[in-house]
Design a protein around this motif. Structure first.
Motif, PDB file in Angstrom:
ATOM      1  N   ARG A  70       0.846  -1.186   0.000  1.00 41.84           N
ATOM      2  CA  ARG A  70       0.000   0.000   0.000  1.00 41.84           C
ATOM      3  C   ARG A  70       0.885   1.241   0.000  1.00 41.84           C
ATOM      4  NH1 ARG A  70      -4.774  -1.720   4.248  1.00 41.84           N
ATOM      5  NH2 ARG A  70      -5.489  -3.460   2.991  1.00 41.84           N
ATOM      6  N   PRO A  71       0.327   2.376  -0.384  1.00 43.92           N
ATOM      7  CA  PRO A  71       1.132   3.610  -0.364  1.00 43.92           C
ATOM      8  C   PRO A  71       1.779   3.800   0.999  1.00 43.92           C
ATOM      9  CG  PRO A  71      -0.969   4.003  -1.418  1.00 43.92           C
ATOM     10  CD  PRO A  71      -1.025   2.606  -0.854  1.00 43.92           C
ATOM     11  N   ASP A  72       3.065   4.141   0.998  1.00 44.90           N
ATOM     12  CA  ASP A  72       3.796   4.221   2.259  1.00 44.90           C
ATOM     13  C   ASP A  72       4.078   5.655   2.689  1.00 44.90           C
ATOM     14  OD1 ASP A  72       7.137   3.425   0.983  1.00 44.90           O
ATOM     15  OD2 ASP A  72       5.576   4.734   0.236  1.00 44.90           O
ATOM     16  N   VAL A  73       3.264   6.592   2.222  1.00 41.79           N
ATOM     17  CA  VAL A  73       3.411   7.986   2.601  1.00 41.79           C
ATOM     18  C   VAL A  73       2.136   8.423   3.309  1.00 41.79           C
ATOM     19  CG1 VAL A  73       3.732  10.332   1.738  1.00 41.79           C
ATOM     20  CG2 VAL A  73       4.943   8.440   0.658  1.00 41.79           C
ATOM     21  N   LEU A  74       2.303   9.062   4.454  1.00 45.38           N
ATOM     22  CA  LEU A  74       1.164   9.531   5.237  1.00 45.38           C
ATOM     23  C   LEU A  74       1.088  11.047   5.198  1.00 45.38           C
ATOM     24  CD1 LEU A  74       1.744   7.372   8.459  1.00 45.38           C
ATOM     25  CD2 LEU A  74       0.184   6.871   6.570  1.00 45.38           C
ATOM     26  N   ASN A  75      -0.122  11.591   5.276  1.00 43.82           N
ATOM     27  CA  ASN A  75      -0.259  13.041   5.410  1.00 43.82           C
ATOM     28  C   ASN A  75      -0.288  13.396   6.900  1.00 43.82           C
ATOM     29  OD1 ASN A  75      -2.894  12.663   6.418  1.00 43.82           O
ATOM     30  ND2 ASN A  75      -3.834  13.013   4.422  1.00 43.82           N
ATOM     31  N   LEU A  76      -0.454  14.665   7.201  1.00 48.06           N
ATOM     32  CA  LEU A  76      -0.408  15.128   8.584  1.00 48.06           C
ATOM     33  C   LEU A  76      -1.506  14.490   9.435  1.00 48.06           C
ATOM     34  CD1 LEU A  76       0.993  17.357  10.481  1.00 48.06           C
ATOM     35  CD2 LEU A  76      -1.161  18.540  10.140  1.00 48.06           C
ATOM     36  N   ALA A  77      -2.732  14.489   8.934  1.00 47.78           N
ATOM     37  CA  ALA A  77      -3.859  13.949   9.710  1.00 47.78           C
ATOM     38  C   ALA A  77      -3.684  12.455   9.971  1.00 47.78           C
ATOM     39  CB  ALA A  77      -5.169  14.216   8.980  1.00 47.78           C
ATOM     40  N   GLU A  78      -3.219  11.711   8.961  1.00 47.30           N
ATOM     41  CA  GLU A  78      -3.005  10.272   9.137  1.00 47.30           C
ATOM     42  C   GLU A  78      -1.908  10.007  10.160  1.00 47.30           C
ATOM     43  OE1 GLU A  78      -4.157   8.776   4.621  1.00 47.30           O
ATOM     44  OE2 GLU A  78      -2.159   9.572   5.025  1.00 47.30           O
ATOM     45  N   THR A  79      -0.867  10.829  10.132  1.00 50.94           N
ATOM     46  CA  THR A  79       0.236  10.677  11.083  1.00 50.94           C
ATOM     47  C   THR A  79      -0.242  10.962  12.498  1.00 50.94           C
ATOM     48  OG1 THR A  79       1.827  11.257   9.377  1.00 50.94           O
ATOM     49  CG2 THR A  79       2.564  11.463  11.664  1.00 50.94           C
ATOM     50  N   ALA A  80      -0.991  12.046  12.661  1.00 49.76           N
ATOM     51  CA  ALA A  80      -1.525  12.396  13.985  1.00 49.76           C
ATOM     52  C   ALA A  80      -2.424  11.288  14.504  1.00 49.76           C
ATOM     53  CB  ALA A  80      -2.285  13.720  13.911  1.00 49.76           C
ATOM     54  N   GLN A  81      -3.254  10.736  13.625  1.00 54.83           N
ATOM     55  CA  GLN A  81      -4.159   9.659  14.033  1.00 54.83           C
ATOM     56  C   GLN A  81      -3.371   8.414  14.437  1.00 54.83           C
ATOM     57  OE1 GLN A  81      -6.808   8.355  10.943  1.00 54.83           O
ATOM     58  NE2 GLN A  81      -8.198   7.387  12.389  1.00 54.83           N
ATOM     59  N   LEU A  82      -2.349   8.074  13.655  1.00 52.22           N
ATOM     60  CA  LEU A  82      -1.540   6.903  13.961  1.00 52.22           C
ATOM     61  C   LEU A  82      -0.821   7.052  15.301  1.00 52.22           C
ATOM     62  CD1 LEU A  82      -0.538   4.165  12.875  1.00 52.22           C
ATOM     63  CD2 LEU A  82       1.310   5.389  11.751  1.00 52.22           C
ATOM     64  N   LEU A  83      -0.311   8.254  15.565  1.00 52.69           N
ATOM     65  CA  LEU A  83       0.407   8.517  16.815  1.00 52.69           C
ATOM     66  C   LEU A  83      -0.535   8.835  17.982  1.00 52.69           C
ATOM     67  CD1 LEU A  83       3.338  10.703  15.437  1.00 52.69           C
ATOM     68  CD2 LEU A  83       3.444   8.323  16.185  1.00 52.69           C
ATOM     69  N   ARG A  84      -1.816   9.030  17.679  1.00 56.92           N
ATOM     70  CA  ARG A  84      -2.833   9.371  18.680  1.00 56.92           C
ATOM     71  C   ARG A  84      -2.508  10.695  19.375  1.00 56.92           C
ATOM     72  NH1 ARG A  84      -5.155   5.628  16.372  1.00 56.92           N
ATOM     73  NH2 ARG A  84      -5.799   3.672  17.310  1.00 56.92           N
ATOM     74  N   VAL A  85      -2.130  11.698  18.542  1.00 53.81           N
ATOM     75  CA  VAL A  85      -1.837  13.036  19.048  1.00 53.81           C
ATOM     76  C   VAL A  85      -2.551  14.051  18.156  1.00 53.81           C
ATOM     77  CG1 VAL A  85       0.409  12.391  20.017  1.00 53.81           C
ATOM     78  CG2 VAL A  85       0.286  13.268  17.684  1.00 53.81           C
ATOM     79  N   SER A  86      -2.533  15.301  18.539  1.00 59.60           N
ATOM     80  CA  SER A  86      -3.158  16.352  17.729  1.00 59.60           C
ATOM     81  C   SER A  86      -2.243  16.732  16.564  1.00 59.60           C
ATOM     82  CB  SER A  86      -3.410  17.597  18.585  1.00 59.60           C
ATOM     83  OG  SER A  86      -2.165  18.196  18.935  1.00 59.60           O
ATOM     84  N   ASN A  87      -2.813  17.428  15.589  1.00 54.63           N
ATOM     85  CA  ASN A  87      -2.013  17.927  14.465  1.00 54.63           C
ATOM     86  C   ASN A  87      -0.912  18.858  14.974  1.00 54.63           C
ATOM     87  OD1 ASN A  87      -3.701  16.503  12.789  1.00 54.63           O
ATOM     88  ND2 ASN A  87      -4.612  18.284  11.810  1.00 54.63           N
ATOM     89  N   GLN A  88      -1.255  19.690  15.971  1.00 58.12           N
ATOM     90  CA  GLN A  88      -0.262  20.620  16.511  1.00 58.12           C
ATOM     91  C   GLN A  88       0.908  19.871  17.137  1.00 58.12           C
ATOM     92  OE1 GLN A  88      -0.152  24.056  16.158  1.00 58.12           O
ATOM     93  NE2 GLN A  88       1.919  23.672  16.890  1.00 58.12           N
ATOM     94  N   SER A  89       0.639  18.759  17.790  1.00 59.09           N
ATOM     95  CA  SER A  89       1.724  17.955  18.368  1.00 59.09           C
ATOM     96  C   SER A  89       2.647  17.434  17.272  1.00 59.09           C
ATOM     97  CB  SER A  89       1.159  16.780  19.164  1.00 59.09           C
ATOM     98  OG  SER A  89       0.501  17.242  20.311  1.00 59.09           O
TER      99      SER A  89
END
Length: 151
Positions: A70-89
């Motif tokens: 699968r595509p191995d590049v994440l955007n900001l929202a996907e990264t925040a969701q994966l890390l369980r943090v806010s976009n600002q974090s």
């Protein structure tokens, strides 16, 4: 074969090529040169049955990809969701070097494998202490010292 009749106005439709947006789950597709029928009277457009099946099969094939394909590049929202943090974090983690990121246009992109590595990597007390120091300002530490004398 006779051209279909428009179900809205009853006029005969003409065969055209069109572009269709489709997808499956989070994957989005844009497919050009798809056979369709358009009514010149009301602009209603319908796809040929075989084209609909083809679009569905393409979309579903994305969901059946093995995880490592699968595509191995994440955007900001996907990264925040994966890390369980806010976009600002996530922005803060980029700024202080805890996360590697690159920009495509105005958008941040992250290597999925590196983000997963952050989650599964070894945690040491030095890393925890270092990240805590970065999140607590000197001013906060001073206030804490003052209040600890009051107890």
């Amino acid at each position: 074969m006779n051209a279909p009749v428009c179900f809205l106005c009853g006029k005969e439709m003409i065969k055209v090529k069109t572009t269709v947006a489709g997808g499956w789950k989070k994957y989005k597709l844009k497919i050009e040169n798809v056979d369709a029928y358009r009514c010149d009277a009301c602009n209603e457009e319908v796809l040929d049955t075989e084209e609909v099946k083809m679009i569905q099969e393409i979309g579903m094939s994305f969901s059946e990809l093995e995880e490592n394909k699968r595509p191995d590049v994440l955007n900001l929202a996907e990264t925040a969701q994966l890390l369980r943090v806010s976009n600002q974090s996530v922005y803060n983690m980029i700024k202080d070097g805890r996360l590697k990121a690159f920009k495509v246009g105005r958008e941040w992109r992250f290597n999925a494998a590196e983000i997963k590595g952050v989650l599964s990597g070894p945690s040491t007390s030095k890393q925890v202490t270092g990240s805590l120091r970065k999140s607590i300002s000197r001013k906060d530490l001073e206030k804490n010292k003052q209040h600890s004398h009051c107890m």
